[in-house]
Design a protein around this motif. Structure first.
Motif: not given
Ligand code: PMV
Length: 341
Positions: A186, A234, A237-239, A242
């Motif tokens: 990421w 997070a 999920e590379r969010s 979040r």
């Protein structure tokens, strides 16, 4: 000379903060922490192990020359060298370093007056270079465990690139950090707003000691298992949507605890608040950026590469921001062929 090695190690920015030490002697934290390893903010250190007896020596590279460091620089370095020496003797007796001495020189890539903590990168680089100069082959986890004994626990996380967790285990094996995801996972950026160039008014070591006196400390410990799980997810999920709000909660909570410790610690400067407001304005304008702050006044703005330009432009408008450092997730420590002396 027995050996010589040069290592470069990065700083890191904590997403879930280490704040509170449950065993000061062994640098064991009250809670696990998670961080992102940086790329450009690094310390480079050369260590020579010499067979001749005598005191250890530590130099800083300044203006291209080796200069003796101040007492505040040298004392923790000598203390860490003593721990490494003790560790070496316990692991593989007898080791030549037990009789000999360490000579080292070190330099930071970032300005030493930028008010950015260099202890994590500094002790990580020192540990890697000293172990290699002493001829040891250690795993990153073992080096991490050794680096934390410096007293700068966050140094344990600087032994890995990417996203890193330092658990709160008590055995030596679990006392080191471990990788959660490599840098390639990421591409996050860290735009650092330097608002305070002086060293912080109260050391983090003292902050860790006072933390449990805050009424907000115990409730935080209860919230942390869920928060850690949230941040791990997070990252997986590379969010950023979040991760971001939790980054800010963590920063605020660390400083809330600091401000309500006995005696209280206030790290923020007026310019800190100006940067936090800028982050809110950017988000209101559709730029996805979130702030975090370690023990100090400077603010780290975490975003994805597409938002970096807008973040830098917003910081350029704030008069009190003394400098902006553009960094991002990095690969972790490395050994270098070229020595500092
Ligand atoms: O590693 P130390 O003792 O300098 O403490 C680090 C404390 C924070 O930077 C505020 C949080 C962290 O986890 O890095």
């Amino acid at each position: 000379m027995i050996g010589k090695a040069t290592a470069e190690a990065p700083a890191n920015i904590a997403f879930v903060k280490y704040w509170g030490t449950r065993d000061v002697e062994r640098t064991l934290p009250c809670n696990p922490s998670i961080s992102m390893t940086l790329s450009h903010c690094v310390t480079r250190t050369t260590v020579a192990v010499e067979a001749s007896p005598g005191p250890d020596e530590a130099f800083i590279v300044a203006d291209g020359r080796l200069q003796p460091g101040s007492a505040s620089f040298a004392e923790p370095v000598f203390a860490h060298l003593a721990r490494i020496r003790a560790w070496l003797s316990s692991e593989m007796q007898p080791h030549a370093v037990a009789e000999g001495r360490f000579v080292l020189a070190t330099v930071n890539s970032f300005p030493s007056d930028a008010g950015l903590a260099s202890s994590a990168s500094g002790f990580a680089a020192l540990t890697v270079a000293a172990a290699r100069a002493a001829g040891l082959t250690m795993t990153p986890r073992e080096l991490s465990s050794l680096a934390r004994l410096s007293g700068s626990g966050s140094a344990a996380r600087s032994l890995f690139g990417g996203y890193v967790e330092w658990p709160a285990g008590s055995g030596e094996a679990e006392a080191g950090a471990a990788s959660l995801a490599p840098r390639e996972h990421w591409e996050l950026r860290d735009v650092i707003a330097v608002v305070q160039r002086q060293p912080k008014p109260v050391s983090s070591r003292e902050g860790h000691r006072r933390a449990p006196t805050s009424p907000h400390f115990a409730p935080r410990q209860e919230r942390l298992p869920d928060r850690l799980a949230h941040v791990r997810r997070a990252i997986a999920e590379r969010s950023l949507a979040r991760l971001g709000p939790v980054l800010e909660d963590e920063a605020i909570e660390l400083h809330l605890i600091a401000m309500t410790s006995r005696p209280p610690i206030l790290y923020w400067e007026p310019a800190t608040v100006a940067v936090l407001r800028a982050a809110h304005r950017l988000r209101d304008g559709g730029v996805e950026v979130y702030f975090t702050i370690d023990a100090g006044a400077n603010v780290h703005l975490i975003c994805e590469p597409a938002a970096e330009g807008a973040v830098c432009a917003a910081l350029a408008e704030i008069r009190e921001v003394a400098a902006v450092l553009r960094d991002g997730v990095g690969p972790g420590p490395r050994l270098l062929e070229e020595h500092l002396f």
